[in-house]
Structure formats: structure tokens, C-alpha cells
Design a protein around this motif. Structure first.
Motif, PDB file in Angstrom:
ATOM      1  N   HIS A  34      -5.462  -3.343   5.595  1.00 42.83           N
ATOM      2  CA  HIS A  34      -5.596  -2.506   4.177  1.00 42.83           C
ATOM      3  C   HIS A  34      -7.237  -1.960   3.934  1.00 42.83           C
ATOM      4  O   HIS A  34      -7.213  -0.890   3.729  1.00 42.83           O
ATOM      5  N   HIS A  48      -5.920   1.722  -5.712  1.00 41.65           N
ATOM      6  CA  HIS A  48      -4.830   1.754  -6.543  1.00 41.65           C
ATOM      7  C   HIS A  48      -4.176   0.292  -7.128  1.00 41.65           C
ATOM      8  O   HIS A  48      -3.114   0.333  -7.732  1.00 41.65           O
ATOM      9  N   HIS A  97      -7.299   8.641  -0.166  1.00 38.70           N
ATOM     10  CA  HIS A  97      -6.592   7.396  -0.469  1.00 38.70           C
ATOM     11  C   HIS A  97      -7.400   6.558  -1.371  1.00 38.70           C
ATOM     12  O   HIS A  97      -8.325   5.882  -1.302  1.00 38.70           O
ATOM     13  N   ASP A 141       1.050  -1.120  -0.026  1.00 38.90           N
ATOM     14  CA  ASP A 141      -0.039   0.031  -0.166  1.00 38.90           C
ATOM     15  C   ASP A 141       0.883   1.323  -0.041  1.00 38.90           C
ATOM     16  O   ASP A 141       1.954   1.201   0.667  1.00 38.90           O
ATOM     17  N   HIS A 148      -8.551   2.499   4.499  1.00 40.07           N
ATOM     18  CA  HIS A 148      -9.320   2.852   3.409  1.00 40.07           C
ATOM     19  C   HIS A 148     -10.853   3.223   4.232  1.00 40.07           C
ATOM     20  O   HIS A 148     -11.566   3.623   3.656  1.00 40.07           O
ATOM     21  N   GLU A 155      -7.892  -4.300  -4.876  1.00 37.98           N
ATOM     22  CA  GLU A 155      -8.883  -3.316  -4.318  1.00 37.98           C
ATOM     23  C   GLU A 155     -10.165  -2.984  -4.675  1.00 37.98           C
ATOM     24  O   GLU A 155     -10.965  -2.569  -4.266  1.00 37.98           O
TER      25      GLU A 155
HETATM   26 ZN   LIG Z   1      -4.484   0.616  -0.557  1.00 39.58          ZN
END
Ligand SMILES: [Zn+2]
Ligand SMILES: [Zn+2]
Length: 134
Positions: free
Chosen positions: A66, A105, A102, A42, A70, A109
């Protein structure tokens, strides 16, 4: 293949992930011991905020952490050893709604939006069954 991609690539390369697995060994959330093989790379500074795809700006996080990074209901701080400490945001009624800069990416995800997707699918199914009843 350089290990620092800067702003040339939004995704961490397989070589970078390998280097991160050696460096971080496990999820970098404070106290978490999920091994690197189950972790995702990340951006510490989000790509959307100008963060670079460099090893310095990369951190390994397990799926759980993770997801938390977010999650607008959680705050995270980087500690002096580079680990992340998560704290649940205490909601005060007068706080403005939190917006995460954020952005997703990597392909892994896409599951962040899976609930929205299944809601849309259910909605679509509802529409078509309503139509077939006419
Ligand atoms: Zn991330
Ligand atoms: Zn973790």
C-alpha cells in the motif's frame, strides 16, 4: 447496505472489506502472501481521479505494498488476473518529477505523512527551546 458505494462514499465499508477478504484472501501484489487480515482496501482507480468505491475498483494490499502504490518512485501495472506488479522506477535525470494523483483516502493512511508531522514537531520543539533560552 449495498456493496458498491460508487461515488457516494470515499471509504470502503466494513462489509466491503469483508467481501474483499473473501475475494482476494491476501495482498494482491504479485507474489505477496500477506493475509487479508493485515491488508488495507485501496482504490485501483484513485478516488481523486473519479474512481468509485466499488468492489470492482477495490484491491487488498498489505502495508508495504500500500505504501509502494503511493510511492512515486514505484510504478504498478494491473495484470490480467487482477494482481498488481510493482516495478521500481528507473530514474532518468530528464524525467519530469512524478506526481501521484492517488490521494490518501482512509484514516489508516495518515502515517503516509508521519515523517512530515514529526519534522514539524521537531521544528516546533526547536522553536520553543530557542525561545526559553532567551
Ligand atoms: Zn491508498
Ligand atoms: Zn503485499
Amino acid at each position: 447496505m449495498p456493496l458498491d458505494l460508487g461515488r457516494t462514499n470515499r471509504l470502503f465499508s466494513p462489509g466491503q472489506r469483508k467481501a474483499l477478504a473473501i475475494r482476494d484472501k491476501e495482498c494482491r501484489a504479485d507474489g505477496c502472501t500477506i493475509p487479508s487480515t493485515w491488508c488495507e482496501a485501496d482504490h485501483v482507480d484513485p478516488w481523486s481521479a473519479g474512481g468509485k468505491t466499488d468492489l470492482d475498483n477495490a484491491i487488498l494490499l498489505c502495508g508495504h505494498h500500500h505504501h509502494l502504490i503511493h510511492d512515486g518512485r514505484c510504478l504498478h501495472q494491473r495484470m490480467s488476473n487482477g494482481d498488481l506488479r510493482f516495478t521500481r522506477r528507473t530514474s532518468r535525470p530528464r524525467d519530469p518529477p512524478y506526481r501521484s494523483s492517488h490521494a490518501p483516502h482512509s484514516a489508516s493512511e495518515s502515517r503516509h505523512s508521519s515523517s512530515a508531522w514529526s519534522a514539524a514537531t521537531a521544528w516546533g520543539a526547536g522553536v520553543s527551546s530557542a525561545q526559553s533560552e532567551r
